[in-house]
Design a protein around this motif. Structure first.
Motif, PDB file in Angstrom:
ATOM      1  N   LEU A   3     -29.566  -6.902 -24.351  1.00 57.43           N
ATOM      2  CA  LEU A   3     -30.154  -8.170 -24.786  1.00 57.43           C
ATOM      3  C   LEU A   3     -31.680  -8.073 -24.851  1.00 57.43           C
ATOM      4  CD1 LEU A   3     -27.981 -10.838 -22.932  1.00 57.43           C
ATOM      5  CD2 LEU A   3     -27.721  -9.954 -25.240  1.00 57.43           C
ATOM      6  N   ILE A   6     -32.766  -6.710 -28.104  1.00 54.63           N
ATOM      7  CA  ILE A   6     -32.699  -7.708 -29.183  1.00 54.63           C
ATOM      8  C   ILE A   6     -33.948  -8.587 -29.138  1.00 54.63           C
ATOM      9  CG2 ILE A   6     -31.430  -9.731 -30.048  1.00 54.63           C
ATOM     10  CD1 ILE A   6     -28.874  -8.403 -28.969  1.00 54.63           C
ATOM     11  N   GLU A   7     -34.295  -9.013 -27.929  1.00 53.92           N
ATOM     12  CA  GLU A   7     -35.502  -9.853 -27.772  1.00 53.92           C
ATOM     13  C   GLU A   7     -36.729  -9.107 -28.282  1.00 53.92           C
ATOM     14  OE1 GLU A   7     -35.678 -10.820 -23.624  1.00 53.92           O
ATOM     15  OE2 GLU A   7     -34.432 -12.602 -23.846  1.00 53.92           O
ATOM     16  N   LYS A   9     -36.893  -6.564 -30.408  1.00 49.03           N
ATOM     17  CA  LYS A   9     -36.862  -6.365 -31.864  1.00 49.03           C
ATOM     18  C   LYS A   9     -37.243  -7.649 -32.604  1.00 49.03           C
ATOM     19  CE  LYS A   9     -33.744  -2.526 -32.673  1.00 49.03           C
ATOM     20  NZ  LYS A   9     -32.481  -2.098 -33.263  1.00 49.03           N
ATOM     21  N   LEU A  10     -36.667  -8.718 -32.103  1.00 47.40           N
ATOM     22  CA  LEU A  10     -36.950 -10.015 -32.724  1.00 47.40           C
ATOM     23  C   LEU A  10     -38.442 -10.325 -32.670  1.00 47.40           C
ATOM     24  CD1 LEU A  10     -35.171 -12.135 -34.042  1.00 47.40           C
ATOM     25  CD2 LEU A  10     -34.938 -13.273 -31.858  1.00 47.40           C
ATOM     26  N   ARG A  11     -39.044 -10.047 -31.511  1.00 45.82           N
ATOM     27  CA  ARG A  11     -40.476 -10.325 -31.324  1.00 45.82           C
ATOM     28  C   ARG A  11     -41.317  -9.449 -32.269  1.00 45.82           C
ATOM     29  NH1 ARG A  11     -40.789  -9.568 -25.841  1.00 45.82           N
ATOM     30  NH2 ARG A  11     -39.814 -11.588 -25.489  1.00 45.82           N
ATOM     31  N   GLU A  13     -40.353  -8.052 -35.039  1.00 43.96           N
ATOM     32  CA  GLU A  13     -40.118  -8.437 -36.444  1.00 43.96           C
ATOM     33  C   GLU A  13     -40.973  -9.666 -36.798  1.00 43.96           C
ATOM     34  OE1 GLU A  13     -35.983  -9.160 -37.202  1.00 43.96           O
ATOM     35  OE2 GLU A  13     -35.456  -7.045 -37.038  1.00 43.96           O
ATOM     36  N   GLN A  14     -41.029 -10.597 -35.867  1.00 46.31           N
ATOM     37  CA  GLN A  14     -41.795 -11.830 -36.128  1.00 46.31           C
ATOM     38  C   GLN A  14     -43.282 -11.556 -36.245  1.00 46.31           C
ATOM     39  OE1 GLN A  14     -40.898 -14.973 -36.842  1.00 46.31           O
ATOM     40  NE2 GLN A  14     -38.775 -14.283 -36.916  1.00 46.31           N
ATOM     41  N   GLU A  15     -43.734 -10.508 -35.566  1.00 41.44           N
ATOM     42  CA  GLU A  15     -45.163 -10.186 -35.644  1.00 41.44           C
ATOM     43  C   GLU A  15     -45.565  -9.699 -37.029  1.00 41.44           C
ATOM     44  OE1 GLU A  15     -45.810  -7.683 -32.257  1.00 41.44           O
ATOM     45  OE2 GLU A  15     -45.698  -9.420 -30.924  1.00 41.44           O
ATOM     46  N   VAL A  17     -44.294 -11.060 -39.762  1.00 41.23           N
ATOM     47  CA  VAL A  17     -44.221 -12.220 -40.682  1.00 41.23           C
ATOM     48  C   VAL A  17     -45.638 -12.711 -40.953  1.00 41.23           C
ATOM     49  CG1 VAL A  17     -43.459 -14.623 -40.929  1.00 41.23           C
ATOM     50  CG2 VAL A  17     -41.927 -12.927 -39.940  1.00 41.23           C
TER      51      VAL A  17
ATOM     52  N   ARG B  30     -49.037 -18.906 -34.585  1.00 39.97           N
ATOM     53  CA  ARG B  30     -47.917 -17.997 -34.864  1.00 39.97           C
ATOM     54  C   ARG B  30     -46.601 -18.549 -34.307  1.00 39.97           C
ATOM     55  NH1 ARG B  30     -46.721 -13.068 -36.706  1.00 39.97           N
ATOM     56  NH2 ARG B  30     -48.853 -12.691 -37.371  1.00 39.97           N
ATOM     57  N   VAL B 116     -32.805  -8.229 -37.445  1.00 41.30           N
ATOM     58  CA  VAL B 116     -32.417  -9.133 -36.353  1.00 41.30           C
ATOM     59  C   VAL B 116     -32.700 -10.578 -36.756  1.00 41.30           C
ATOM     60  CG1 VAL B 116     -32.685  -9.642 -33.893  1.00 41.30           C
ATOM     61  CG2 VAL B 116     -32.941  -7.297 -34.694  1.00 41.30           C
ATOM     62  N   THR B 117     -33.845 -10.793 -37.400  1.00 38.73           N
ATOM     63  CA  THR B 117     -34.191 -12.144 -37.874  1.00 38.73           C
ATOM     64  C   THR B 117     -33.157 -12.621 -38.886  1.00 38.73           C
ATOM     65  OG1 THR B 117     -36.508 -11.572 -37.578  1.00 38.73           O
ATOM     66  CG2 THR B 117     -36.052 -13.538 -38.860  1.00 38.73           C
ATOM     67  N   VAL B 136     -38.454 -16.410 -27.261  1.00 40.56           N
ATOM     68  CA  VAL B 136     -38.818 -15.023 -27.595  1.00 40.56           C
ATOM     69  C   VAL B 136     -40.149 -14.948 -28.345  1.00 40.56           C
ATOM     70  CG1 VAL B 136     -38.059 -12.943 -28.828  1.00 40.56           C
ATOM     71  CG2 VAL B 136     -36.389 -14.370 -27.664  1.00 40.56           C
ATOM     72  N   ILE B 137     -40.342 -15.821 -29.308  1.00 44.75           N
ATOM     73  CA  ILE B 137     -41.534 -15.692 -30.163  1.00 44.75           C
ATOM     74  C   ILE B 137     -42.708 -16.508 -29.633  1.00 44.75           C
ATOM     75  CG2 ILE B 137     -42.422 -16.002 -32.513  1.00 44.75           C
ATOM     76  CD1 ILE B 137     -39.245 -15.654 -33.184  1.00 44.75           C
ATOM     77  N   LEU B 164     -27.909 -15.046 -27.739  1.00 46.89           N
ATOM     78  CA  LEU B 164     -28.199 -13.607 -27.720  1.00 46.89           C
ATOM     79  C   LEU B 164     -26.915 -12.788 -27.766  1.00 46.89           C
ATOM     80  CD1 LEU B 164     -31.248 -12.845 -25.418  1.00 46.89           C
ATOM     81  CD2 LEU B 164     -31.152 -13.232 -27.839  1.00 46.89           C
TER      82      LEU B 164
END
Lengths: 209, 179
Positions: A3, A6-7, A9-11, A13-15, A17, B30, B116-117, B136-137, B164
């Motif tokens: 998990l 996943i957190e 990767k998600l973080r 990926e968002q960076e 954007v 952000r 993942v997104t 998370v973000i 998750l």
């Protein structure tokens, strides 16, 4: 896959954007128009409505001023009168002075005893005229023919407005010496040196009454 | 920026300090954008709503009570503005529009290079997506998210773990499909 991965990767990926730069836009935004987040179209409509309201108010005020000025000119007789007409009734011993302008419209009407301005259609002494009462009307004007003309018109108006007027004994005169002497006496009594010119004399009396 | 520091910046902004607004913006933009995006899932709408949120922050900052949660305040402004916009778009959408188009517009989210997104947008529901994004973000604690979304802490924790797990299952399924 954990998990945590996943957190992570998600973080990451968002960076990547692309976040739009709102700072300059928000700083440039005309806040007075966009208060509480209203759209520019709404702000424009509101501004237009305010402009129309202000214009209408200004026009209304101007119209009121014009109307008031006209009313003042005609009713209160601020324009210098060209003729003077006096009405005397024997019954109550009251007399009235009526000043008229050059275009024959009434300029002002005064109770000579009190000096107070009154309405032409509220001359109390004329209400209850009896057949035994006498009414004296005198017109004074530099132009004698205009004085006669005014006299005729005044008689017409009085007989239309007051029922008792027609039964009473009415005498009229134009620029009579006694009436002019009386007018001069009234002006002198007010502390002015009476003019011999009739128009100026009328102006004098009008200014002191 | 800690809650206390953010509070201090809000106080400075109330006094008309423009630099404080820049600091708040740089700290929050952000996370806030990601949060708005998780609600409306349309880049252009998120862009507009972010602008609305920051303008409202500036125009209503006087009503902020120092000592309350400024982060929660800003995110609530953004959330309400976005939900209002979605409701408005829904009301004005033609009846023959495809389901979801009135909400997301014709713009397609570009999730290329962000697997993942993409899975998150596909499999998680609105609440799950918001909670995952906020934690998370945007980096909020579960307790803060519970406060922001007005939900019990237990519900937030359960929803987060469940989301998750869903993501994990879906990603593993996709991984096995590819091989």
């Amino acid at each position: 896959m954990k998990l945590k991965d996943i957190e992570h990767k998600l973080r990451s990926e968002q960076e990547t954007v692309k976040v739009p730069d709102m700072l300059s836009r928000v700083k440039k935004a005309p806040l007075n128009k966009l208060l509480s987040g209203e759209t520019p179209a709404q702000a424009f409509k509101k501004k237009l409505a305010v402009r129309l309201l202000v214009t209408a108010t200004v026009l209304l005020i101007a119209a009121v001023f014009c109307f008031a000025a006209m009313l003042l000119f005609t009713e209160n007789g601020k324009a210098n009168p060209h003729a003077y007409l006096s009405i005397k009734t024997s019954g109550e011993g009251e007399s009235y002075a009526i000043f008229v302008t050059g275009d024959l419209s009434k300029a002002a009407c005064f109770d000579e005893r009190t000096g107070e301005q009154t309405s032409f259609y509220a001359l109390s002494a004329l209400y209850d005229l009896k057949s035994t009462d006498k009414v004296e009307i005198c017109a004074i004007c530099e132009d004698a023919s205009l004085a006669s003309d005014l006299l005729g018109k005044l008689r017409e108006e009085l007989s239309g407005a007051y029922a008792g007027f027609n039964g009473a004994s009415v005498t009229t005169s134009v620029n009579s010496d006694s009436a002019i002497a009386l007018l001069k006496q009234k002006v002198s009594a007010a502390g002015l040196s009476a003019e011999s010119d009739l128009t100026k004399l009328i102006d004098q009396y009008y200014s002191v009454l | 920026m800690t809650k206390q520091e953010f509070d201090k910046k809000m106080l400075e902004l109330q006094r008309g300090d423009e630099q404080a607004f820049e600091d708040i913006y740089n700290e929050t933009h952000r996370g806030l954008f990601a949060f708005i995006l998780s609600i409306c899932r349309n880049y252009h709408t998120a862009e507009d709503m972010m602008q609305v949120a920051y303008i409202r922050l500036r125009t209503t900052v006087a009503s902020y009570r120092v000592g309350s949660n400024a982060y929660a305040w800003l995110y609530t402004i953004a959330k309400n503005a976005t939900l209002n916009e979605i409701a408005r778009a829904k009301r004005e959408a033609p009846s023959d529009m495809e389901e979801g188009q009135e909400r997301f517009g014709s713009y397609t989210m570009n999730d290329e290079g962000a697997p993942v997104t993409a899975v998150m947008n596909r499999v998680l529901n609105d609440t799950e997506r918001q909670i995952v994004t906020l934690h998370v973000i945007a980096g909020f604690k579960h307790r803060e998210i519970a406060e922001m979304l007005d939900k019990p802490l237990g519900t937030v924790l359960w929803t987060y773990n469940n989301a998750l797990s869903k993501l994990k299952r879906e990603l593993e399924k996709e991984g096995s499909d590819e091989t």
